[in-house]
Enzyme design. Structure first.
Site, PDB file in Angstrom:
ATOM      1  CE  LYS A 191      -3.537   2.198   2.932  1.00 43.47           C
ATOM      2  NZ  LYS A 191      -2.622   3.377   3.169  1.00 43.47           N
ATOM      3  CE  LYS A 223       4.794   0.628  -3.057  1.00 47.27           C
ATOM      4  NZ  LYS A 223       4.420   1.964  -2.307  1.00 47.27           N
ATOM      5  CE  LYS A 281       5.376   8.348  -2.430  1.00 45.71           C
ATOM      6  NZ  LYS A 281       5.113   6.549  -2.771  1.00 45.71           N
ATOM      7  CG  ASP A 318      -2.480   2.119  -2.454  1.00 46.60           C
ATOM      8  OD1 ASP A 318      -1.331   2.057  -2.540  1.00 46.60           O
ATOM      9  OD2 ASP A 318      -3.071   2.460  -1.345  1.00 46.60           O
TER      10      ASP A 318
END
Length: 742
Positions: A8, A13, A39, A126
């Protein structure tokens, strides 16, 4: 070893992946880490906080012809090679589609994963949509680790990831286990262990909350680099050893949402699940065998040649021009020319219908204008999966499998699979559909051709891809050249006179005792393509950009011989073309006889046209760069060339002439200069590719064909039109009848 680490967003991670990469590198492993999160911060700590160009930014800002793999790969701590896929700004675009485009870029630029011991994919988990599921596909990640915390939503995301793994390949065991990134001592770890037990996956590693991670981040370093003697670093080294040695893999066994809530939140046991589902399987062989199928590995032929395949773009793609048509239509118009095959379009019915109409339009023109029935264009062998809104949302693999089975049930010699924009946007895993159908029909090749509508390029890019990936895949490399046999390369399927030109070329070759082995790719067959290498010499139909790209591909892949001259137009080119082929095959006497016959007839045909056209002035404005046949015809008829104006053209970038001193020429001609030049030069005739509606009224104009008639008399057929046109009044009276009446 290729490992995908899912979790998620915000679960940690990326931090875990970067530290793991650092630990593996310290153990002497060659590591590649690819960040698959919009990101694009996965590799930041490995690069000392340095901002790098992401693959998607590079794809958007750098022209394809100058793109280099080294620009998107960056070397970080202990030699870890880092890459970031990147993505759009929050709230806009489609990040999943971005992942697909980034992986396609890595593949196209020749990323060789076999050069690394370990490849780590850091992937947002996600939503496991078509794009973010790319590392799960066969040929990418062999092993999946899922990072979670004690929070229910992170476990919910972990369960969704298991669903994604199961959907993409439920026949293999790919899950290595869970990594618990604990939020703190007060959190209830029992939730994670209940989930672990229910999905039959071990919690391989637990990472406790630590302030060292924040301190290392402030230093723009991993914990492994910043605090090498810490217990946290020791844990990552333990993980690195475990990743390398532990071969146990497990199947994906996701829970239903209600079951997940009942087990994780309420602490109930999953008593209703059959015992058969509780068996945990180890699968070591899949890790080892998958090493032989690494993405980016060279084909057997390329390995034999010791080279990396080149990348071939259409000119509009290379120059980043507006796209001319779409790759989907270009590819379909090519694969449907191959008799004995069926083309399956994974596309909405509207896209398939438009492509089919494009094909049939050429067939109907040939039928009505030339009384020529071209079966491949009148009744194309095309099936559509008929994608709709539902398949775009939920995926259309089931429908595609059904359509492929329908195709192979018809007993073709080969099936081609092409995708339109919607399939490309959602990242449909068409290769999995091919594997399913191929398992039941291994005798029928099912060949996927890169298209994705206009995502992968314009019409000509689709034609190139269909020739290289589709027809090229059928060529038998074991065939040997046969005497007096040639192949025809790069005919234009959209040309009205393609068949009449081919008939004329065939007749000239027959006069030399030479036959056509294969047409690559027009009105050909599976057998002819397989026997392609039986042609001793390859004859290009044109000398434009597309033809040169196709020649380069075939030379690189099969090391075959090509004639220097393309299909001839006019006497000079026809004589040169025949002599070149005659020299190659030792047919000089036959060629001399043929040329003598046509020379005598040509001289007789020139006389009446010369009387009508001698002394007339021509101005030429064209985007076609091969126009010497026009100039030769004009000079043979005693005409004067006032000026040649060459426009920029998406299909060529090479203008040359054997008459450089006989006329004024201007390349990259700006269209706004036209009227000024017309007033200055006062030509009797303007030749252009289409006749604009705003030409000065007192001017004769005619069009230049994109594909002229070949042969000794090709130019004279054009001159016949000039002679009739110049007999007409310059100002046609009917245009002014309304003014007289007024």
């Amino acid at each position: 070893m290729r490992i995908a680490i899912y979790g998620k967003g915000g679960i940690g991670k990326s931090t875990i992946t970067a530290n793991l990469a650092a630990a593996l590198a310290e153990r002497g492993k060659r590591v590649l880490q690819i960040g698959c999160d919009p990101k694009h911060d996965s590799t930041r700590l490995l690069l000392s906080g340095k901002k790098t160009m992401t693959a998607l930014d590079y794809l958007r800002n750098v022209a394809p012809g100058v793109q280099r793999l080294s620009d998107v790969l960056h070397t970080g701590y202990k030699g870890v090679v880092c890459a970031e896929a990147g993505g759009p700004e929050p709230g806009v675009g489609c990040a999943g589609r971005g992942i697909l485009s980034a992986f396609a870029l890595f593949d196209r630029l020749g990323l060789k994963t076999e050069e690394f011991d370990v490849i780590l994919y850091d992937v947002l988990g996600d939503v496991v949509c078509g794009g973010f599921a790319v590392p799960l596909r066969k040929g990418f990640a062999d092993i999946v680790y899922i990072v979670t915390s004690e929070e229910f939503m992170s476990l919910y995301a972990a369960n969704n990831i298991l669903r994604g793994v199961q959907n993409f390949d439920d026949s293999l065991c790919k899950i290595a286990g869970l990594i618990l990134n604990s939020r703190g001592e007060t959190e209830d770890k029992k939730k994670v262990h209940r989930f672990s037990e229910a999905v039959r996956l071990p919690v391989k590693y637990t990472i406790s909350r630590s302030a060292l991670f924040s301190k290392a981040e402030e230093l723009n370093k991993t914990v492994v680099e910043a605090f090498p003697k810490s217990s946290e670093t020791k844990l990552f080294h333990t993980m690195a050893r475990g990743f390398l040695k532990d071969k146990r893999l497990f199947p994906a066994a996701p829970l239903e949402d209600e079951t997940l809530e009942r087990i994780v939140l309420k602490g109930e046991r999953d008593a209703d699940k059959p015992d058969a589902d509780k068996k945990v399987k180890d699968n070591i062989s899949e890790i080892e065998s998958a090493e032989e199928e690494k993405t980016g590995a060279l084909s057997a032929l390329d390995q034999k040649n010791g080279s990396t395949p080149s990348i071939f773009f259409s000119k509009s793609m290379l120059c980043r021009e507006p796209l001319h048509g779409c790759a989907f239509t270009g590819a379909i118009c090519t694969t449907t020319q191959i008799s004995g095959s069926i083309t399956v379009a994974h596309a909405p019915p509207s896209c398939s219908h438009i492509a089919c109409q494009t094909i049939m339009a050429g067939g109907l023109r040939a039928l009505y204008q030339k009384n020529l029935a071209i079966f491949e264009q009148l009744s194309p062998s095309l099936l559509s999966s008929d994608m709709n809104e539902e398949t775009v949302i939920y995926g259309g693999i089931d429908g595609l499998v059904e359509k492929l089975r329908q195709a192979v049930a018809a007993g073709p010699e080969a099936v081609f699979l092409l995708t339109a924009c919607p399939a490309g946007i959602i990242g449909e895993d068409t290769e999995s559909a091919i594997r399913i159908v191929r398992a039941g029909h291994p005798e029928i090749p099912i060949i996927s051709v890169t298209a994705d509508g206009n995502i992968r390029g314009d019409y000509m890019q689709g034609v190139l891809n269909a020739c290289m990936e589709g027809a090229g895949a059928l060529i038998d490399p074991c065939c040997r050249p046969e005497d007096n046999s040639v192949n025809i390369i790069a005919e234009k399927n959209i040309a009205n006179n393609a068949e009449t030109n081919f008939a004329l070329i065939s007749n000239l070759l027959n006069e030399l005792g030479i036959s056509v082995n294969c047409r690559f790719v027009r009105r050909t067959s599976i057998e002819a393509l397989r026997n392609f290498l039986k042609g001793r010499l390859n004859l290009p139909a044109f000398n434009d950009y597309f033809s040169r790209m196709l020649i380069n591909f075939l030379k690189e892949r099969f090391h075959i011989s090509f004639a220097q001259n393309s299909f001839p137009v006019g006497f000079y080119e026809s004589e040169r073309w025949l002599n070149e082929i005659a020299d190659f095959f030792g047919k000089e006497a036959e060629a001399e006889r043929v040329i003598a016959f046509f020379r005598k007839k040509y001289r007789e045909m020139v006389k009446p046209f010369k009387k009508a056209l001698n002394g007339k002035r021509i101005m030429i404005i064209t985007y076609i760069h091969d126009i010497d046949w026009i100039l030769e015809t004009a000079f043979d008829l005693g005409m004067e060339i006032a000026k040649v104006c060459i426009l920029n053209y998406s299909q060529d970038n090479l203008f040359a002439t054997r008459y450089p001193e006989r006329f004024e020429a201007e390349t990259d001609y700006p269209p706004w200069k036209r009227d000024e030049d017309l007033r200055r030069l006062k030509p009797d005739l303007l030749l252009c590719n289409y006749i604009p509606g705003d030409l000065p009224p007192a001017l004769h104009a005619d069009t230049i064909p994109l594909c002229p008639d070949t042969g000794f008399y090709g130019g004279l057929a054009f001159a016949r039109r000039w002679a009739f046109l110049l007999k007409a009044p310059v100002i046609e009276g009917w245009k002014y009848e309304s003014e007289k009446l007024a």
